[in-house]
Design a protein around this motif. Structure first.
Motif, PDB file in Angstrom:
ATOM      1  N   ALA A 186      20.425   7.064   4.430  1.00  0.00           N
ATOM      2  CA  ALA A 186      20.499   5.828   5.217  1.00  0.00           C
ATOM      3  C   ALA A 186      21.931   5.348   5.340  1.00  0.00           C
ATOM      4  O   ALA A 186      22.361   4.887   6.417  1.00  0.00           O
ATOM      5  CB  ALA A 186      19.627   4.744   4.590  1.00  0.00           C
ATOM      6  N   ALA A 187      22.712   5.483   4.250  1.00  0.00           N
ATOM      7  CA  ALA A 187      24.122   5.085   4.317  1.00  0.00           C
ATOM      8  C   ALA A 187      24.900   6.001   5.256  1.00  0.00           C
ATOM      9  O   ALA A 187      25.790   5.546   5.997  1.00  0.00           O
ATOM     10  CB  ALA A 187      24.730   5.099   2.924  1.00  0.00           C
ATOM     11  N   GLU A 188      24.585   7.299   5.275  1.00  0.00           N
ATOM     12  CA  GLU A 188      25.262   8.210   6.189  1.00  0.00           C
ATOM     13  C   GLU A 188      24.937   7.886   7.651  1.00  0.00           C
ATOM     14  O   GLU A 188      25.809   7.964   8.535  1.00  0.00           O
ATOM     15  CB  GLU A 188      24.852   9.652   5.867  1.00  0.00           C
ATOM     16  CG  GLU A 188      25.366  10.153   4.517  1.00  0.00           C
ATOM     17  CD  GLU A 188      24.862  11.544   4.208  1.00  0.00           C
ATOM     18  OE1 GLU A 188      24.064  12.074   5.027  1.00  0.00           O
ATOM     19  OE2 GLU A 188      25.240  12.111   3.154  1.00  0.00           O
ATOM     20  N   ILE A 189      23.691   7.535   7.901  1.00  0.00           N
ATOM     21  CA  ILE A 189      23.309   7.184   9.281  1.00  0.00           C
ATOM     22  C   ILE A 189      24.067   5.933   9.738  1.00  0.00           C
ATOM     23  O   ILE A 189      24.581   5.857  10.864  1.00  0.00           O
ATOM     24  CB  ILE A 189      21.786   6.973   9.373  1.00  0.00           C
ATOM     25  CG1 ILE A 189      21.063   8.313   9.178  1.00  0.00           C
ATOM     26  CG2 ILE A 189      21.404   6.342  10.702  1.00  0.00           C
ATOM     27  CD1 ILE A 189      19.561   8.191   9.118  1.00  0.00           C
ATOM     28  N   ALA A 190      24.155   4.949   8.858  1.00  0.00           N
ATOM     29  CA  ALA A 190      24.864   3.714   9.219  1.00  0.00           C
ATOM     30  C   ALA A 190      26.363   3.939   9.377  1.00  0.00           C
ATOM     31  O   ALA A 190      27.032   3.185  10.108  1.00  0.00           O
ATOM     32  CB  ALA A 190      24.597   2.629   8.180  1.00  0.00           C
ATOM     33  N   ALA A 191      26.904   4.959   8.710  1.00  0.00           N
ATOM     34  CA  ALA A 191      28.345   5.222   8.809  1.00  0.00           C
ATOM     35  C   ALA A 191      28.704   6.125   9.973  1.00  0.00           C
ATOM     36  O   ALA A 191      29.890   6.410  10.180  1.00  0.00           O
ATOM     37  CB  ALA A 191      28.840   5.840   7.498  1.00  0.00           C
ATOM     38  N   ASP A 192      27.723   6.599  10.724  1.00  0.00           N
ATOM     39  CA  ASP A 192      28.018   7.478  11.863  1.00  0.00           C
ATOM     40  C   ASP A 192      28.797   6.705  12.937  1.00  0.00           C
ATOM     41  O   ASP A 192      28.540   5.518  13.176  1.00  0.00           O
ATOM     42  CB  ASP A 192      26.699   7.995  12.456  1.00  0.00           C
ATOM     43  CG  ASP A 192      26.938   9.127  13.432  1.00  0.00           C
ATOM     44  OD1 ASP A 192      27.290   8.819  14.592  1.00  0.00           O
ATOM     45  OD2 ASP A 192      26.770  10.291  13.050  1.00  0.00           O
ATOM     46  N   PRO A 193      29.789   7.325  13.619  1.00  0.00           N
ATOM     47  CA  PRO A 193      30.559   6.611  14.657  1.00  0.00           C
ATOM     48  C   PRO A 193      29.697   6.093  15.805  1.00  0.00           C
ATOM     49  O   PRO A 193      30.053   5.106  16.471  1.00  0.00           O
ATOM     50  CB  PRO A 193      31.559   7.657  15.149  1.00  0.00           C
ATOM     51  CG  PRO A 193      31.673   8.638  14.018  1.00  0.00           C
ATOM     52  CD  PRO A 193      30.321   8.690  13.362  1.00  0.00           C
ATOM     53  N   ASN A 194      28.592   6.769  16.079  1.00  0.00           N
ATOM     54  CA  ASN A 194      27.734   6.341  17.177  1.00  0.00           C
ATOM     55  C   ASN A 194      26.736   5.263  16.773  1.00  0.00           C
ATOM     56  O   ASN A 194      25.875   4.878  17.589  1.00  0.00           O
ATOM     57  CB  ASN A 194      26.964   7.543  17.740  1.00  0.00           C
ATOM     58  CG  ASN A 194      27.873   8.543  18.425  1.00  0.00           C
ATOM     59  OD1 ASN A 194      28.868   8.156  19.033  1.00  0.00           O
ATOM     60  ND2 ASN A 194      27.552   9.829  18.315  1.00  0.00           N
ATOM     61  N   TRP A 195      26.815   4.813  15.503  1.00  0.00           N
ATOM     62  CA  TRP A 195      25.841   3.818  15.047  1.00  0.00           C
ATOM     63  C   TRP A 195      25.961   2.501  15.852  1.00  0.00           C
ATOM     64  O   TRP A 195      24.964   1.841  16.134  1.00  0.00           O
ATOM     65  CB  TRP A 195      26.041   3.557  13.562  1.00  0.00           C
ATOM     66  CG  TRP A 195      25.141   2.485  13.002  1.00  0.00           C
ATOM     67  CD1 TRP A 195      25.481   1.239  12.642  1.00  0.00           C
ATOM     68  CD2 TRP A 195      23.737   2.602  12.766  1.00  0.00           C
ATOM     69  NE1 TRP A 195      24.390   0.549  12.186  1.00  0.00           N
ATOM     70  CE2 TRP A 195      23.293   1.373  12.253  1.00  0.00           C
ATOM     71  CE3 TRP A 195      22.806   3.630  12.941  1.00  0.00           C
ATOM     72  CZ2 TRP A 195      21.969   1.139  11.888  1.00  0.00           C
ATOM     73  CZ3 TRP A 195      21.484   3.391  12.588  1.00  0.00           C
ATOM     74  CH2 TRP A 195      21.080   2.163  12.066  1.00  0.00           C
ATOM     75  N   SER A 196      27.162   2.124  16.246  1.00  0.00           N
ATOM     76  CA  SER A 196      27.342   0.877  17.013  1.00  0.00           C
ATOM     77  C   SER A 196      26.791   0.996  18.433  1.00  0.00           C
ATOM     78  O   SER A 196      26.545  -0.021  19.084  1.00  0.00           O
ATOM     79  CB  SER A 196      28.827   0.509  17.067  1.00  0.00           C
ATOM     80  OG  SER A 196      29.572   1.550  17.693  1.00  0.00           O
ATOM     81  N   SER A 197      26.613   2.216  18.927  1.00  0.00           N
ATOM     82  CA  SER A 197      26.091   2.399  20.275  1.00  0.00           C
ATOM     83  C   SER A 197      24.584   2.385  20.329  1.00  0.00           C
ATOM     84  O   SER A 197      24.007   2.437  21.423  1.00  0.00           O
ATOM     85  CB  SER A 197      26.599   3.721  20.875  1.00  0.00           C
ATOM     86  OG  SER A 197      28.008   3.741  20.930  1.00  0.00           O
TER      87      SER A 197
END
Length: 938
Positions: A186-197
């Motif tokens: 879950a932390a890796e998913i939230a840290a992905d660059p595309n998470w804000s998109s």
């Protein structure tokens, strides 16, 4: 010869260049050689030369060249489009938060705009955007899968809570590791660059799943720890998990708690066989229709039948048996294949297109298509033919018919295009001439002084340019630049004048602000400034909105100053003095008296208001009304009542306030106080009945009579103070024909011009008499100065009182005259009005004579009665009927010979008695009414 020899040489060189395209025997061979030549990538100039020569010889082969040239033009235009869409794509990629819809819209809009997406750099940008979109979609999928994984982990905890606590103890470490691993992912998913998109809903969902999983994990671990402790120590509390608690209770030697019985599952309701049969029949009917349309190959009909079958299946799908449902799905699949298959219906589509093309020129005259509409229709038909060719085998016969019909219809388009070109040439010449005219006009009126006419001419030029007709886009772009330059040069002087005018108006606005801010507002300066503004506005016109804004800015400080002055004036007026309050109260009392319609109260209220105006203190309390005096005398306490117009005269509001002959109407008969006192003491005539006195005289209380006011006697010569007055003018008859108001100061019959106690002849003079110039200044007796509100209130109240008194007097006069005529007609002396009702013109003696005349037997119409009527008309100065004109003239001559006899103005009362003594007739009644109407007002 040179020109003729060069053309074959050009054709030969072009034929050599194209590999024999000009000398090929058939159109197909020419087209093939042009294709081969185009495969070698010739230069655009060469293709243009070949197209010019070949377009007039073979349109089919020239079409290949035109398409190639158009492709080159599109490629040249696509370079600029590619640059524009490259910038847009780079801007999208540079955004930290990329919206998937924006990325997909970029690709769609770029394709619509004709951008070359298959070439670099747009191809690379398209791939990068696609990769970015794919990454965002993958991240969304991962987030959703991770959320489902949290739900599955929670379900594992729930399943373990239904088994033995020892099984749960065995997998506790594995569960802890799985929960930790889930948190790491879950932390890796939230840290992905595309998470804000990602969409805004994914982050809260993931956070809620994480919180729920941690709560379940902590609760499970806590319950398991309690179970382990309870197994080691019998006194330890049991865990909150029911299965684990029962297991530990049995291990301690107890019995498990009884679980509540599970509720029985309700049986499914039985379906009515009739409903099932009806559903089967409906589905079978729709299925048979679809199978029939599919077998016949009707594409449109099969689509409608398929939609109808889906609707029936949606309604009765739960009641359909499995074999029938399988047939339904198979038929729907077959119908979908038929609908997408276009080869079978290609010739039918072509036949429809041929019929439409041939029908273009067969329309009725009123429905014929114009040039542009025909051009658009032909383009649409050819595009539809291309689509039909893509779905089926070509049909050359139909194509030949279609092409011939289109070419024949295209003649309308060609004629329209020729007309458009001619109109465009004419419009271009017109616009060019207009530009030259504007340039000449600008040079001629460079120093114009009449700016309004200058602006009007500019507007006319602009309207002519706007109405000059349509030209092509390229021609318009070329002419528009020339027009803007010429029109700008013509408008430059006007714009310079407008700029200077705006500066001057800004200066006047600043000056207005200074005037408005000054403590003392200078009205003369404000008027001069406003005149300057008006002169400026009339000299130099501006845009309506701009001019209105400037005017509002100019007017605002002056309006504010005037409003401030008005507020100060209102504040000063609101601080009312004691004198103003007395006057206001007296004005309100006078208004209240006016509403009652009682003349006595109105005159008393007028007297109180006059006293308040002079500054006298108001009475402490209202006294009851004094008893009325006799009918032939003035009312007690009313001798000093002031006429309604006197207060206004003291303050200069009216130029004519002294009562004249007309003022008698304004005073009610019952309220008149200006009759001579001697008239009220005259006894009835000899032989008259003493009961003929008025009722008011008989009912008057015994009271000491007031001294009668001294009558005003008309004198001759100089009547200034100090001079010896001559004898009174004898009551003699004036010269026949003299006007009533020119027979001496006493008026007709020696009657004074004015009432006792009023100025005698000079209006506005003091009661002591004297000439106009001998009176003291009138402002000496005026009371304290009134405020605006009090002054207006007393003035309006006095005007309303004067109007009310006049109205009452007019009503009383009309009623009295009606009663006199009624008493004559009925020969009833009791109906004769009293002296007060008849007015001051009728004395008690005259009324007694009238009463005697009415009480005696009526005499026939005699000469005396006819002569009396004529004398009455002469005294009243009213016209005589036409049949009596001669008699009136004879009477006038007779009166001229008797200069010692009394005049008709002096004997009209006795003359009226003679008429009343005669018998009544309508003609005499009308004549008597007209005469008395004027005489009773004197």
């Amino acid at each position: 010869m040179t020109s003729t020899s060069s053309k074959p040489h050009d054709l030969q060189s072009l034929d050599t260049l194209t590999g024999g395209a000009f000398t090929a025997p058939t159109s197909g061979e020419r087209a093939q050689r042009i294709r081969d030549w185009l495969a070698a990538n010739p230069s655009p100039e060469q293709m243009q030369d070949v197209f010019k020569e070949l377009s007039g010889r073979d349109k089919g082969a020239a079409r290949l060249l035109r398409e190639k040239l158009d492709e080159l033009k599109r490629a040249k235009g696509q370079e600029a489009i590619a640059v524009e869409w490259t910038h847009k794509a780079e801007a999208l990629l540079a955004q930290p938060k990329l919206n998937i819809a924006d990325a997909l819209a970029w690709q769609r809009d770029a394709a619509k705009a004709g951008a070359p997406l298959s070439r670099e750099p747009l191809a690379g940008l398209k791939a990068r955007l696609a990769e970015r979109v794919k990454g965002i979609e993958d991240l969304q999928h991962r987030a959703q899968v991770h959320r489902e994984a949290a739900v599955l982990l929670a379900q594992r905890f729930e399943v373990l809570s239904t088994k033995s606590w020892r099984d749960a103890q065995g997998v506790e470490e594995a569960l802890r590791a799985d929960v930790a691993h889930w948190q790491q992912q879950a932390a890796e998913i939230a840290a992905d660059p595309n998470w804000s998109s990602l969409d805004a809903r994914f982050a809260p969902q993931l956070e809620s799943s994480k919180a729920q999983l941690l709560v379940v994990s902590d609760a499970f671990n806590g319950a398991l720890a309690l179970a382990v402790a309870a197994a080691a120590d019998a006194a330890a509390p049991l865990p909150p998990v029911p299965v684990w608690a029962d297991e530990l209770r049995v291990a301690r030697g107890g019995t498990p708690e009884a679980a509540p019985a599970a509720p029985a599952k309700p049986a499914a309701p039985k379906v009515d066989p009739e409903k099932r049969a009806a559903a089967q029949d409906a589905v079978q009917a729709a299925l048979a229709k679809l199978e029939q349309e599919t077998a016949e190959g009707h594409g449109k009909a099969s689509a409608g039948a398929a939609a109808a079958l889906r609707a029936v299946l949606k309604e009765h799908g739960k009641l359909v048996e499995a074999p029938l449902e399988a047939r339904v799905h198979a038929a729907l699949v077959a119908a979908g294949e038929l609908e997408g298959w276009q080869r079978w219906s290609a010739d039918k589509v072509r036949e429809d297109l041929v019929a439409k093309a041939e029908g273009l020129l067969k329309r009725p005259e009123g429905q014929a298509l114009g040039g542009r509409k025909m051009q658009e229709t032909l383009r649409a038909l050819r595009e539809q033919w291309k689509q039909a060719d893509q779905g089926g085998v070509p049909n050359h016969a139909l194509w030949k018919r279609f092409d011939e019909a289109c070419n024949e219809a295209h003649k309308v388009v060609e004629a329209w295009l020729e007309k458009v070109r001619a109109d465009a040439a004419e419009h271009r010449a017109l616009r060019t001439a207009l530009i030259e005219e504007v340039k000449a006009w600008a040079a001629e009126h460079a120093q114009a002084s009449d700016l309004k006419a200058h602006n009007r001419a500019l507007h006319q030029f602009a309207d002519r340019w706007r109405d000059a007709g349509h030209v092509g886009e390229k021609v318009f772009a070329e002419l528009q630049g020339q027009w803007n330059e010429a029109f700008g040069a013509a408008r430059a002087p006007f714009e310079a004048a407008q700029k200077a005018s705006v500066e001057r108006r800004q200066a006047m606005i600043a000056e207005a602000a200074e005037l408005g801010a000054a403590p003392m507002l200078r009205i003369d300066a404000v008027k001069a400034l406003q005149q300057r503004w008006q002169h400026e506005a009339q000299s130099v016109p501006l845009d309506r909105r701009h001019e209105q804004k400037l005017w509002d800015a100019f007017r605002a400080p002056i309006d504010e100053a005037f409003n401030r002055k008005t507020v100060e004036r209102e504040k000063a007026a609101s601080a009312m003095s004691e004198h103003d309050r007395h006057v206001l109260n007296a004005s309100k009392a006078l208004d209240a008296a006016n509403s009652t319609g009682d003349a006595q109260k109105i005159r008393a209220a007028v007297a109180q208001l006059e006293a308040a105006l002079r500054g006298e203190a108001p009475p402490p309390a209202p006294q009851p009304a004094a008893p009325a005096a006799g009918a032939d005398g003035p009312a007690v306490g009313a001798t000093e009542v002031v006429a309604p117009g006197q207060a206004a005269a003291e303050f200069g509001e009216s130029a004519e306030q002294a009562p004249g002959p007309e003022d008698a109407e304004a005073l009610p008969v019952a309220e008149r106080t200006d009759a001579p006192a001697s008239d009220s003491l005259v006894a009835p005539a000899d032989g008259a009945d003493p009961s003929a006195r008025s009722d008011a005289e008989a009912e008057a209380p015994a009271a000491p009579p007031k001294p009668a006011p001294k009558p005003v006697i008309a004198v001759r010569g100089d009547d200034r103070p100090g001079n010896k007055k001559a004898e009174a003018v004898p009551a003699g008859r004036g010269k026949f024909g003299d006007r009533r108001d020119s027979r001496g100061p006493g008026g007709p019959g020696g009657r004074p011009n004015d009432r006792p106690g009023r100025p005698g002849g000079d209006r506005g003079a003091p009661a002591g008499g004297g000439r106009f110039g001998d009176r003291p200044p009138r402002f000496e007796d005026r009371g304290p100065r009134l405020g605006d509100a009090a002054f207006r209130a007393q003035r309006d109240a006095l005007e309303r009182a004067d109007f009310a008194l006049r109205k009452l007097a007019s009503q009383a006069h009309g009623e009295a005259l009606t009663q006199v005529l009624g008493a004559w007609e009925k020969r009833d002396a009791a109906q004769l009005p009293s002296v007060q009702e008849l007015g001051r013109a009728v004395t008690p003696a005259v009324r007694s004579s009238w009463s005697q005349a009415l009480g005696s037997a009526p005499a026939a119409q005699s000469t005396d009665a006819a002569e009396a009527l004529l004398r009455l008309e002469m005294a009243a100065e009213v016209p005589t009927p036409a049949d009596q004109i001669e008699a009136r003239r004879a009477l006038q001559l007779k009166l001229l010979t008797r200069r010692g006899d009394p005049t008709p103005e002096q004997t009209w009362g006795q003359d009226a008695g003679k008429v009343l003594a005669a018998s009544h007739d309508p003609a005499s009644a009308r004549r008597l009414q007209n005469a008395l109407k004027a005489l009773l007002r004197k």
